[in-house]
Design an enzyme around this catalytic site. Structure first.
Site, mmCIF file in Angstrom:
data_model
loop_
_atom_site.group_PDB
_atom_site.id
_atom_site.type_symbol
_atom_site.label_atom_id
_atom_site.label_comp_id
_atom_site.label_asym_id
_atom_site.label_seq_id
_atom_site.Cartn_x
_atom_site.Cartn_y
_atom_site.Cartn_z
ATOM 1 N N LYS A 268 1.735 4.107 -11.097
ATOM 2 C CA LYS A 268 0.264 3.200 -10.544
ATOM 3 C C LYS A 268 -0.032 2.385 -11.839
ATOM 4 C CE LYS A 268 -0.076 5.092 -6.644
ATOM 5 N NZ LYS A 268 0.459 4.231 -5.338
ATOM 6 N N ASN B 232 0.779 -1.081 -0.135
ATOM 7 C CA ASN B 232 -0.096 -0.046 0.009
ATOM 8 C C ASN B 232 0.874 1.331 0.052
ATOM 9 O OD1 ASN B 232 -2.601 1.665 0.823
ATOM 10 N ND2 ASN B 232 -1.380 2.006 2.481
ATOM 11 N N SER C 18 -3.989 2.820 -7.871
ATOM 12 C CA SER C 18 -4.838 4.312 -8.292
ATOM 13 C C SER C 18 -5.586 4.202 -9.485
ATOM 14 C CB SER C 18 -4.101 5.343 -8.000
ATOM 15 O OG SER C 18 -4.580 6.415 -8.221
ATOM 16 N N TYR D 13 3.690 9.833 -10.982
ATOM 17 C CA TYR D 13 2.617 9.189 -10.049
ATOM 18 C C TYR D 13 1.967 8.199 -10.802
ATOM 19 C CZ TYR D 13 -1.334 8.660 -7.114
ATOM 20 O OH TYR D 13 -2.369 7.894 -6.116
ATOM 21 N N ALA D 14 1.418 8.772 -12.165
ATOM 22 C CA ALA D 14 0.326 7.777 -12.753
ATOM 23 C C ALA D 14 1.246 6.806 -13.650
ATOM 24 C CB ALA D 14 -0.252 8.890 -13.956
ATOM 25 N N ALA D 15 2.525 6.840 -14.021
ATOM 26 C CA ALA D 15 3.100 5.849 -14.545
ATOM 27 C C ALA D 15 3.423 4.751 -13.683
ATOM 28 C CB ALA D 15 4.414 6.411 -15.096
#
Length: 251
Positions: free
Chosen positions: A155, A91, A139, A151-153
């Site tokens: 996730k 997490n 996410s 962050y997106a990559a």
């Protein structure tokens, strides 16, 4: 519904606050021994006390999961304290919005590689025990454009990693799934902070949620506890959104 978690042993990284804390408490309430780690000692101690109130074995230790050696030591100590590891919930997140290389490094080290390393460490134990459950917390940002790139990559990488490992580990009776929360608000979390300091941004994101509110950590935890149980035995390789309809992608 009896989930059959009593007497199991679970590791939850990033387990002192928010979603991780709610997951740890949910598992403890089902009679599962829990091991949690985080970087902040005060919150870690407070959550550990809450967990012990449920009468289950608890191991809590400060750990930077982006540090390979520190993470390995924590996972080893968790196993020694609980006796066995049946469940891993990865997490921890850097929540790195920095567009520079520092943000990318933190996202890779903490979000991605910590999940990879912890998974690789527990798989032999779970295999020897006849199975287990691994749940990766990613996410909704991993499925759609629009979030900070690092962050997106990271996730998105977790979604791909989870699916690949679900297929590879199915013969070992190790179930791997990935959970994709939307905007989840909890005390001292990102959205709590934005609500207090950047209200226009908070309100703009809130307007994207058809259900009309931010999500709660408990709503994510309830799903994770179910996925950790044998009741979810045939759920493998799933990427499940918990976002009140916030996501817009078809898949």
């Amino acid at each position: 519904m009896e989930l059959g978690l009593r007497g199991k042993g679970a590791i939850i990284t990033g387990g002192s606050k928010g979603i991780g804390r709610a997951i740890a408490l949910g598992l403890a309430q089902e009679g599962c021994g829990v091991a949690i780690c985080a970087r902040g000692q005060a919150a870690l101690d407070a959550t550990a006390a809450e967990l012990r109130a449920h009468g289950v074995p608890v191991h809590a230790a400060a750990c930077d999961v982006g540090d390979r050696a520190a993470l390995a030591a924590f996972v080893d100590h968790a196993r020694a304290a609980l006796g066995q590891i049946d469940i891993l919930v990865s997490n921890a997140s850097a929540i790195a919005f920095d567009p520079g290389e520092a943000g990318w490094k933190a996202s890779i080290d903490i979000d991605v590689m910590a999940a990879v390393r912890a998974t690789n460490q527990v798989v032999p134990w779970m295999t020897a025990q006849g199975g287990g459950a691994i749940i990766i917390i990613s996410s909704g940002s991993g499925l759609e454009a629009g979030s900070p790139p690092a962050y997106a990559a990271a996730k998105a990488a977790l979604v791909s990693f989870s699916k690949t490992m679900a297929i590879a580990l199915a013969p070992n009776q190790i179930r791997v799934n990935v959970v994709l929360p939307g905007s989840i608000e909890f005390p001292d979390g990102v959205w709590d902070s934005f609500k207090k300091t950047q209200r226009a941004m908070y309100d703009a994101v809130l307007a994207t949620i058809p259900s009309g509110r931010m999500g709660h950590a408990q709503e994510v935890a309830d799903l994770v506890v179910f996925l950790a149980s044998e009741r979810a035995n045939w759920v493998r390789g799933a990427a499940i959104r918990v976002d009140g309809g916030q996501g817009r992608a078809n898949l």
